[in-house]
Write an enzyme that holds these catalytic residues in place. Structure first.
Site, mmCIF file in Angstrom:
data_model
loop_
_atom_site.group_PDB
_atom_site.id
_atom_site.type_symbol
_atom_site.label_atom_id
_atom_site.label_comp_id
_atom_site.label_asym_id
_atom_site.label_seq_id
_atom_site.Cartn_x
_atom_site.Cartn_y
_atom_site.Cartn_z
ATOM 1 N N ASP A 112 0.817 -1.234 0.095
ATOM 2 C CA ASP A 112 0.016 0.038 -0.013
ATOM 3 C C ASP A 112 0.866 1.208 0.146
ATOM 4 O OD1 ASP A 112 0.990 -0.149 2.413
ATOM 5 O OD2 ASP A 112 -0.996 -0.103 3.587
ATOM 6 N N GLU A 113 2.024 1.290 0.346
ATOM 7 C CA GLU A 113 2.958 2.219 0.518
ATOM 8 C C GLU A 113 3.155 3.129 -0.721
ATOM 9 O OE1 GLU A 113 6.610 2.042 3.094
ATOM 10 O OE2 GLU A 113 5.511 0.397 4.069
ATOM 11 N N TYR B 61 12.104 2.862 -0.843
ATOM 12 C CA TYR B 61 11.761 1.807 -0.888
ATOM 13 C C TYR B 61 10.307 1.653 -1.815
ATOM 14 C CZ TYR B 61 8.295 -1.962 0.732
ATOM 15 O OH TYR B 61 7.208 -3.082 0.917
ATOM 16 N N LYS C 106 9.104 -0.138 -5.302
ATOM 17 C CA LYS C 106 8.173 -1.173 -5.487
ATOM 18 C C LYS C 106 7.041 -0.611 -6.445
ATOM 19 C CE LYS C 106 7.123 -4.336 -3.433
ATOM 20 N NZ LYS C 106 7.484 -5.844 -3.446
HETATM 21 P P1 NAD Z 1 11.534 -9.761 3.975
HETATM 22 O O1 NAD Z 1 12.410 -8.633 4.054
HETATM 23 O O2 NAD Z 1 11.046 -10.594 5.103
HETATM 24 O O3 NAD Z 1 12.030 -10.955 2.893
HETATM 25 C C1 NAD Z 1 12.241 -10.681 1.667
HETATM 26 C C2 NAD Z 1 13.088 -12.228 1.127
HETATM 27 O O4 NAD Z 1 13.495 -11.724 -0.130
HETATM 28 C C3 NAD Z 1 14.230 -12.528 1.908
HETATM 29 O O5 NAD Z 1 13.897 -13.777 2.347
HETATM 30 C C4 NAD Z 1 15.451 -12.123 1.171
HETATM 31 O O6 NAD Z 1 16.442 -13.064 1.249
HETATM 32 C C5 NAD Z 1 14.649 -12.170 -0.355
HETATM 33 N N1 NAD Z 1 15.414 -11.491 -1.064
HETATM 34 C C6 NAD Z 1 16.065 -10.055 -1.144
HETATM 35 N N2 NAD Z 1 16.584 -9.841 -2.065
HETATM 36 C C7 NAD Z 1 16.547 -10.803 -3.016
HETATM 37 C C8 NAD Z 1 17.275 -11.073 -4.337
HETATM 38 N N3 NAD Z 1 17.734 -10.151 -5.064
HETATM 39 N N4 NAD Z 1 16.912 -12.286 -4.769
HETATM 40 C C9 NAD Z 1 16.345 -13.126 -4.273
HETATM 41 N N5 NAD Z 1 15.833 -13.131 -3.116
HETATM 42 C C10 NAD Z 1 15.947 -11.851 -2.439
HETATM 43 O O7 NAD Z 1 10.151 -9.255 3.396
HETATM 44 P P2 NAD Z 1 8.571 -9.555 3.685
HETATM 45 O O8 NAD Z 1 8.171 -8.766 4.773
HETATM 46 O O9 NAD Z 1 8.222 -11.147 3.795
HETATM 47 O O10 NAD Z 1 7.933 -8.910 2.359
HETATM 48 C C11 NAD Z 1 7.533 -9.857 1.227
HETATM 49 C C12 NAD Z 1 7.025 -8.896 0.119
HETATM 50 O O11 NAD Z 1 5.892 -8.478 0.546
HETATM 51 C C13 NAD Z 1 7.832 -7.581 -0.174
HETATM 52 O O12 NAD Z 1 7.620 -7.697 -1.797
HETATM 53 C C14 NAD Z 1 7.239 -6.670 0.258
HETATM 54 O O13 NAD Z 1 7.617 -5.410 -0.479
HETATM 55 C C15 NAD Z 1 5.997 -6.991 0.465
HETATM 56 N N6 NAD Z 1 5.011 -6.319 1.389
HETATM 57 C C16 NAD Z 1 5.602 -6.650 2.893
HETATM 58 C C17 NAD Z 1 4.612 -5.880 3.835
HETATM 59 C C18 NAD Z 1 5.058 -6.194 5.236
HETATM 60 O O14 NAD Z 1 4.453 -5.737 6.121
HETATM 61 N N7 NAD Z 1 6.072 -6.954 5.506
HETATM 62 C C19 NAD Z 1 3.628 -5.116 3.444
HETATM 63 C C20 NAD Z 1 3.303 -5.010 2.181
HETATM 64 C C21 NAD Z 1 3.896 -5.676 1.220
#
Ligand code: NAD
Length: 328
Positions: free
Chosen positions: A128-129, A151, A155
């Protein structure tokens, strides 16, 4: 059915993989799952430990920016669920190069490989950001993208690439944009696990600015359920917001976490506000609710209590992560 999950060793991706391999999604009951994950500081094989013995799981350590690795793992894939990203806003303020590489170039590499391989469906997990900040009301999916942090800008760029691959090439991409997730296995730099683990260690918690920034909280199980609905029935080319319906200021959230730990406000340290800190996020979830029957199931109080209990019981999971982060 073959599913490629990028970032499947991270917080949300590993939840999705655990749920797929535990049989929570009937449509993927027999699916073979390949996880592609670079194992950055945020990636952790231990997040997949509960399903590590599954014969349906293949783990590939690799970078989504590496076109040859991506082409290899994309072969024969029916569904891509793309979680991999640099995900922490504070880190993107300190340095945003990796955010642009992974979130933009990495997503482009995946879209290109999916196009060449004729992949059946591509779910791009966004946030949502990308909409920016909203004082009142909620964003529908058509709202213009006005990202404010490096960030969210990275995205948003990947969302636009996803859209372009649908509009130009007909690649069946859906984009999901969800609100703030909480739950087990979240890296202890994000507010909920950071605060819970600090409190468990008898430390203070750092509260940004006036604490009045508002976020909509969503349990990670509900987020993954929404993603699965989109994977199964989302219309190609469409964007779906996913929210939890629990709006809280950081001050409110902190109060609840202090209560859960049985401690008072003396454990809170006020710190200078985050640069460019978005005031409020709020997504309108009527599209995914009416089209796909999405409704968050986890009540916030129950989910938060279970989450606090999980970090309390799983010190061995988070202690090494905090120690390593402190050494850096
Ligand atoms: P996270 O940081 O916990 O996990 C990210 C994962 O991606 C890790 O396992 C990391 O090793 C892997 N990664 C990073 N760079 C990489 C690369 N170049 N190649 C392969 N793997 C790579 O993130 P999360 O909180 O699990 O978020 C997952 C997705 O959800 C993201 O796309 C994030 O933008 C989105 N998101 C997260 C939230 C939240 O509240 N955490 C909210 C909205 C959207």
């Amino acid at each position: 059915m073959r599913v490629l999950v990028t970032g499947g060793a991270g917080f949300i991706g590993s939840n999705y993989v655990r749920r797929v391999l535990s049989g929570d999604y009937p449509a993927l009951a027999d699916a073979e799952v390949t996880v592609l994950d670079k194992l950055t500081y945020a990636g952790n094989r231990a997040n997949l430990a509960p399903v590590a013995g599954s014969e349906r799981l293949t783990f590939v350590e690799g970078d989504i920016c590496d076109a040859s690795v991506v082409a290899d793992v994309m072969r024969g894939v029916d569904l891509v669920v793309h979680f991999a990203a640099e995900s922490h806003v504070d880190r993107s303020i300190a340095g945003s190069g990796d955010f642009v590489l992974t979130n933009v170039l990495g997503t482009h590499t995946l879209l290109e490989a999916a196009l060449r391989a004729g992949t059946g469906k591509f779910v791009h997990v966004s946030t949502d950001e990308v909409y920016g900040s909203i004082d009142d009301g909620s964003w529908p999916e058509e709202h213009p993208l006005e990202p404010n942090s490096p960030y969210s800008a990275a995205k948003a760029s990947s969302d636009l690439l996803a859209r372009a691959y649908f509009r130009t090439h007909g690649l069946p991409v859906c984009v999901t944009r969800c609100s703030n997730n909480y739950g087990p296995y979240q890296f202890p730099e994000k507010v909920v696990p950071l605060f819970v683990t600090n409190l468990l260690d008898g430390e203070q918690v750092p509260l940004y600015g006036d604490g009045l920034n508002v976020r909509d909280w969503l349990h990670v199980d509900d987020h993954c359920q929404g993603i699965q609905l989109v994977a199964e029935a989302g219309r190609p080319g469409e964007v779906y917001n996913i929210g939890g319906g629990t709006e809280l200021s950081n001050l409110d959230l902190t109060g609840r976490l202090l209560d859960a730990a049985g401690v008072g406000w003396d454990r809170v340290r006020r710190v200078e506000d985050r640069k460019g800190h978005d005031r409020r996020y709020s997504v309108d979830i009527s599209k995914i609710s009416t089209e796909l029957g999405y409704a968050p199931q986890v009540k916030f109080d129950d989910g938060l209590a279970a989450t606090v209990a999980w970090y309390t019981a799983n010190r061995s999971w988070w202690e090494p992560l905090k120690e390593r982060a402190a050494e850096r």
